[in-house]
Design an enzyme around this catalytic site. Structure first.
Site, mmCIF file in Angstrom:
data_model
loop_
_atom_site.group_PDB
_atom_site.id
_atom_site.type_symbol
_atom_site.label_atom_id
_atom_site.label_comp_id
_atom_site.label_asym_id
_atom_site.label_seq_id
_atom_site.Cartn_x
_atom_site.Cartn_y
_atom_site.Cartn_z
ATOM 1 N N LEU A 384 0.762 -1.305 -0.132
ATOM 2 C CA LEU A 384 0.362 0.250 -0.303
ATOM 3 C C LEU A 384 0.982 1.656 -0.118
ATOM 4 O O LEU A 384 0.125 2.177 -0.683
ATOM 5 C CB LEU A 384 -0.641 0.579 0.824
ATOM 6 C CG LEU A 384 -2.407 -1.593 1.390
ATOM 7 C CD1 LEU A 384 -2.872 -1.108 2.378
ATOM 8 C CD2 LEU A 384 -3.551 -0.963 -0.004
ATOM 9 N N GLY A 385 2.002 1.391 0.526
ATOM 10 C CA GLY A 385 2.467 2.413 0.717
ATOM 11 C C GLY A 385 3.939 2.001 1.297
ATOM 12 O O GLY A 385 4.389 0.587 2.183
ATOM 13 N N ARG A 386 5.376 2.779 1.224
ATOM 14 C CA ARG A 386 6.353 2.763 1.641
ATOM 15 C C ARG A 386 6.720 4.002 2.417
ATOM 16 O O ARG A 386 6.382 4.896 2.049
ATOM 17 C CB ARG A 386 7.424 2.113 0.276
ATOM 18 C CG ARG A 386 6.967 1.536 -0.140
ATOM 19 C CD ARG A 386 7.962 0.725 -1.456
ATOM 20 N NE ARG A 386 7.416 -0.412 -2.266
ATOM 21 C CZ ARG A 386 8.483 -1.636 -2.143
ATOM 22 N NH1 ARG A 386 9.131 -1.875 -0.583
ATOM 23 N NH2 ARG A 386 8.177 -2.131 -2.556
ATOM 24 N N GLY A 387 7.864 3.852 3.311
ATOM 25 C CA GLY A 387 8.450 4.545 4.157
ATOM 26 C C GLY A 387 9.724 3.738 4.473
ATOM 27 O O GLY A 387 10.254 3.024 3.955
ATOM 28 N N SER A 388 10.323 5.352 5.512
ATOM 29 C CA SER A 388 12.151 5.333 5.879
ATOM 30 C C SER A 388 12.054 4.364 6.644
ATOM 31 O O SER A 388 13.475 3.184 6.957
ATOM 32 C CB SER A 388 12.644 6.406 6.245
ATOM 33 O OG SER A 388 11.546 7.010 6.925
ATOM 34 N N PHE A 389 10.753 4.088 7.954
ATOM 35 C CA PHE A 389 11.471 2.923 8.763
ATOM 36 C C PHE A 389 11.119 1.848 8.408
ATOM 37 O O PHE A 389 10.582 0.478 8.763
ATOM 38 C CB PHE A 389 9.866 3.191 9.699
ATOM 39 C CG PHE A 389 11.183 4.829 9.840
ATOM 40 C CD1 PHE A 389 10.886 4.100 11.926
ATOM 41 C CD2 PHE A 389 11.267 4.541 10.340
ATOM 42 C CE1 PHE A 389 11.146 5.010 12.597
ATOM 43 C CE2 PHE A 389 12.523 6.349 10.996
ATOM 44 C CZ PHE A 389 12.162 5.796 12.405
ATOM 45 N N GLY A 390 9.277 1.151 7.067
ATOM 46 C CA GLY A 390 9.289 0.242 6.529
ATOM 47 C C GLY A 390 8.380 0.519 5.776
ATOM 48 O O GLY A 390 8.241 1.584 4.542
ATOM 49 N N VAL A 392 3.439 -0.917 4.265
ATOM 50 C CA VAL A 392 2.311 -1.580 4.520
ATOM 51 C C VAL A 392 1.770 -1.593 3.729
ATOM 52 O O VAL A 392 1.869 -1.573 2.632
ATOM 53 C CB VAL A 392 1.290 0.316 4.905
ATOM 54 C CG1 VAL A 392 0.394 -0.355 4.770
ATOM 55 C CG2 VAL A 392 2.236 0.754 5.683
ATOM 56 N N ASP A 527 1.457 14.989 15.607
ATOM 57 C CA ASP A 527 1.362 14.984 14.700
ATOM 58 C C ASP A 527 0.028 15.043 13.596
ATOM 59 O O ASP A 527 -0.027 14.375 12.944
ATOM 60 C CB ASP A 527 2.263 13.981 13.495
ATOM 61 C CG ASP A 527 2.686 14.148 12.503
ATOM 62 O OD1 ASP A 527 2.927 14.725 11.629
ATOM 63 O OD2 ASP A 527 2.906 12.840 12.235
#
EC number: 2.7.11.1
Length: 902
Positions: A384-390, A392, A527
């Protein structure tokens, strides 16, 4: 003289023996005369004599003696002669030389007694005062002699404490019983699998040394100290002796000739010599290592947090049972239905415990994330999505063959046309896969624990994305969340550019309820932005991503985890060098390995020296933070008090809400700039930089009420539209930095920790802009937008999910020394920077559309797919920057994160 004494002793023994013999011979006659008359009495006497003779013969045969059978009175005479011989003509057992052993008692005469008494080594009979001690020593020594000797003949007679007067039947019974128990009793043999020296050997050696000191003039000989004799069936030993004999403790080749040396008795421990014990051999001192420090810190954190949870009384299973009871009381159920509901609840609890044990006991796959997810009962489908921590992932719950055949889990309909998924069984979830190494390098252990604890507490909330499950393996953490098929609110803004005021009012009203729900659970989100509001299948909003949430708990403070490690390093004297920059700073300014400031307050003496008793109560009382100070969040939505580093409370979330409303009506954030530094400067001087554009046609459609509510939210916290409950915090915030540990007045009925209050949006709800909003029934109203998909696996609202962001996280000078990215659940990326470090990535106002024609600006389209350049990351902990230790520490700290998320 010796001959005269021998003859005199012989005459004395003979006289006593004849006296006893006369008494023995006259006993039947006396009993016959006194008992009965005539031949009948004589016959009875003869029978009595025969019985006595047989008893005595059996007794003597057990003693190993051969009994002569000539004559009527021979047996009685022989028995009493043997008794006299034993009591008068016995010499003590000697442990210092070899004696000539006597043979069987057959043929023994008074001359033998005389010869023994005339023996040159004969010792006179001890006095009556020491008879008890002699008897006890002889008995103990004789038992040790019997256990040590393998094959031995009859033991030398033992000196007994018997009087020379005539013996009575009671004394005779005692004498025979003692003789049988001490000399010829059954032997006890202890068999060990690994024979070794007993602990009593040292005490026996001390006794021997004491005896040697008491007799300095002893003569030593080379003879054996243990009498030797021919083998005897009575004294034969089948196994090696298991007890320590006095003779075995003496040095080889040296014996004592003193006959009394083996009989000296030590009455108390005071008689033992006072000599220092030899030092115990120990392994050499081992220097503490970083492994020891990290393991100790992990154990301390686990024990403190685990027992704090147990003592807090928050039992999840008990709470679920209470909810079940409340459900049963609420609905009018029949007794059969109540039983069925309770059985179903028990089955669910049993299945949960079984799955929990499986995840705990089975070895985790260290390389395959799909293997761990499959073990937990989930099947990965797509990203579903990507980020710097991992990342989804969209996952689906695994179905068993029985469930599929029985139809217990209905499959979602697969169609070619899009439809609303309201009321359709959901069989997919969103799973966060977080890399432990990245979390540890960015010091996010506390934030991860805080997020999980809040999600558990908000399980029944209508406005928070619920947590379904959480598990872990060696490299990753997994948080399974409810799947929001409509994507996030930022995607809706990008698709529609600008929202009409009525639509914006409806969505902002639901955002207020989401934020208020978080505050009701005693949590500041910190946030709040469009990315963190997700759209459900029904079209309503739910808030997510509590990675930066603040609740004041000491276990959710990153400084608590950092202090556990650095304090142990300081106590054990382990030097941490860090990287080249750390070494340079240490050389120039002599900086200690542990900083002088902490994340949310100053490092005080109370933190450095916690008490040993009542530690958990002390932490709850002294280390629970009442105000937040960390500089966290996304720069365009951060409140001015957060940017300045001042203590702040829940009102910072309402500032972010005003920014979102401004963005919904105007298409961009009010303080957008070319870089983050300029954005923060604008927020700091918001009274001069805030403006409302009027040059576009859409700008003129914004009502005065909307401008007024935005202007009321974008104020300093003392004048910000929220709730009157926060007025008492204004006096606290004006105090020094230690005010973050200010002890508030708990008598206030609305007290929740001073940093946040429940139902703190009363002034916002009552504003005229929200006139007509039914706050109690808004969740039942029809939303402006309902997602239309072909099925639960349709992710069309997540395909555009790479939204730019500039999220910041914990920029405390004591911990932050570089740029860090922060992960959010829908693919956005953000950096963590110091306030004075200029960076690129903020969106210019000119990049947003200038009209209301719905056309997408090319700048926004490019921003969605733009990959920001990642700056070199620097670990935030000095230990993780040390090249010698960082790999070892990183591997061990993964266990700490596992404990936090389990």
């Amino acid at each position: 003289m010796s001959e005269d004494q021998g003859q005199q002793g012989q005459r004395l023994s003979t006289a006593r023996g004849s006296t006893c013999l006369k008494q023995t011979m006259t006993e039947p006659a006396l009993s016959a005369g006194l008992g009965t008359d005539g031949p009948v009495g004589a016959a009875k006497d003869n029978i009595r004599v025969r019985i006595q003779s047989r008893r005595r013969s059996r007794l003597l045969s057990r003693l190993g003696r051969k009994i002569p059978t000539q004559g009527r009175f021979t047996v009685g005479w022989y028995f009493w002669f043997l008794l006299i011989y034993t009591s008068l003509a016995v010499e003590p057992v000697k442990s210092h030389e070899t004696h000539s052993h006597s043979s069987d008692a057959e043929g023994t005469s008074h001359q033998d007694v005389s010869d023994r008494r005339n023996h040159p080594c004969h010792t006179p009979r001890p006095s009556s005062h020491s008879q008890a001690d002699s008897f006890e020593s002889v008995a103990r020594g004789q038992q040790k002699e019997q256990s040590r000797t393998m094959r031995e003949d009859a033991v030398s007679p033992v000196l007994l404490d018997v009087k020379r007067s005539q013996s009575t039947p009671v004394e005779l019974a005692k004498l025979v019983s003692l003789k049988l128990s001490t000399s010829f009793g059954s032997r006890t043999v202890i068999r060990r699998s690994q024979p070794g020296v007993r602990q009593s050997v040292r005490a026996a050696q001390l006794q021997r040394m004491m005896l040697d000191r008491g007799n300095p003039k002893r003569e030593r000989s080379s003879g054996s100290s243990t009498p030797s004799s021919k083998s005897s069936p009575v004294d034969s030993v089948s196994t090696a002796p298991t007890s320590v004999s006095p003779g075995s403790l003496a040095p080889s080749g040296s014996t004592n000739n003193d006959p009394a040396s083996g009989f000296k008795h030590i009455d108390s421990q005071a008689d033992l010599p006072e000599r220092p014990l030899s030092p115990v051999r120990e392994s050499p001192m081992v220097s503490p290592t970083i492994q020891t420090t990290e393991a100790t810190a992990i154990v301390k954190v686990f024990l403190e947090t685990h027992f704090h949870t147990l003592l807090s009384g928050l039992d999840a299973r008990t709470q679920r049972r209470l909810e079940l009871d409340q459900y049963i009381e609420t609905f009018p159920l029949s007794p059969e239905e109540v039983v069925r509901v309770r059985k179903h609840w028990v089955t669910q609890e049993r299945d949960y415990l079984r799955q929990y044990r499986v995840l705990k006991s089975r070895p985790q796959d260290k390389t395959s994330r799909a293997g761990t997810a499959s073990l937990a009962g989930f099947e990965p489908l797509k990203i579903l999505g990507r980020g710097s921590f991992g990342v989804v992932r969209l996952v689906r719950e695994k179905r068993t063959d029985e469930q599929t055949q029985s139809g217990r889990v209905p499959l979602a309909p697969k169609t070619n046309h899009r439809q609303a998924m309201t009321g359709v069984k959901k069989d997919v979830f969103a799973m966060k896969v977080i890399r432990k190494s990245v979390m540890i390098r960015n010091c996010q252990e506390a934030h991860l624990r805080a997020e999980r604890d809040f999600l558990v507490a908000s399980a029944k909330s209508r406005w928070v994305v619920p947590l379904i499950a959480s598990f872990q393996d060696q490299k990753h953490l997994y948080l399974v969340m409810d799947y929001m098929v409509g994507g996030d609110f930022l995607g809706l803004l990008i698709r529609h550019n600008i929202l009409r005021e009525s639509i914006a009012r409806w969505y902002v009203a639901e955002m207020i309820l989401c934020i208020e729900e978080a505050h009701r659970l005693r949590c500041i989100h910190r946030d709040v932005k469009p990315d963190n509001f997700l759209i459900s299948e029904s079209g309503h909003l739910k808030i997510s991503d509590f990675g930066l949430a603040f609740d004041g708990h000491w276990a959710h403070d990153q400084w608590y985890f950092t202090y556990q490690r650095h304090s142990l390093l300081k106590r054990l004297g382990i030097q941490i060098d860090g990287d080249a920059e750390d070494q340079k700073l240490s050389h120039d300014a002599n900086i200690q390995s542990l900083g002088t400031t902490r994340e949310d307050g100053s490092m005080e003496d109370d933190w450095i020296h916690p008490p040993t008793n009542g530690l958990l109560h002390w932490r709850d009382k002294n280390q629970t933070r009442t105000m937040a100070r960390s500089v966290v969040g996304t720069s365009q939505y951060m409140a001015p008090e957060v940017i300045r580093g001042h203590p702040y409370d829940g009102r910072c979330d309402w500032w972010s809400l005003g920014v979102i409303l401004y963005e919904c009506l105007y298409g961009f954030t009010p303080f957008a700039s070319e870089d983050r530094h300029q954005t923060k400067l604008k927020i700091h001087r918001h009274l001069q930089t805030l403006y409302f554009p009027v040059h576009r046609p859409t700008d003129k459609l914004v009502s005065a009420d909307a401008i007024d509510v935005i202007n009321s939210l974008l104020q300093e916290k003392e004048f910000r539209l929220s709730s009157p409950k926060y007025k008492q915090n204004d006096a606290i915030s004006s105090k020094p930095a230690k005010c973050s540990f200010y002890k508030p007045d708990s008598s206030n009925p609305s007290y929740q920790g001073h940093y946040v209050y429940p139902d703190d949006a009363t002034d916002i709800k009552s504003h005229r802009f929200f006139r007509g909003i039914n706050w109690e029934q808004i969740h039942r109203t029809s939303p402006p937008f309902i997602p239309m998909v072909r099925g639960w696996e349709d992710t069309r609202y997540f395909d555009d999910g790479e939204h730019p962001s500039d999220r910041e996280d914990d920029s405390s000078d004591s911990e932050l020394d570089g740029v860090q990215d922060k992960w959010h659940p829908l693919g956005g990326k953000g950096g963590l920077h110091k306030p004075d470090k200029p960076l690129k990535a903020d969106v210019k106002p000119s990049s947003y559309p200038k009209g209301n024609d719905g056309a997408k600006d090319t700048a926004i389209a490019s921003l969605k797919h733009k990959k920001r350049l990642k700056e070199a990351k620097r670990a935030r902990d000095k230990i993780l920057r040390d090249k010698r230790l960082r790999r070892t520490v990183l591997e061990m700290l993964r266990c700490l994160v596992v404990v936090a998320a389990t």
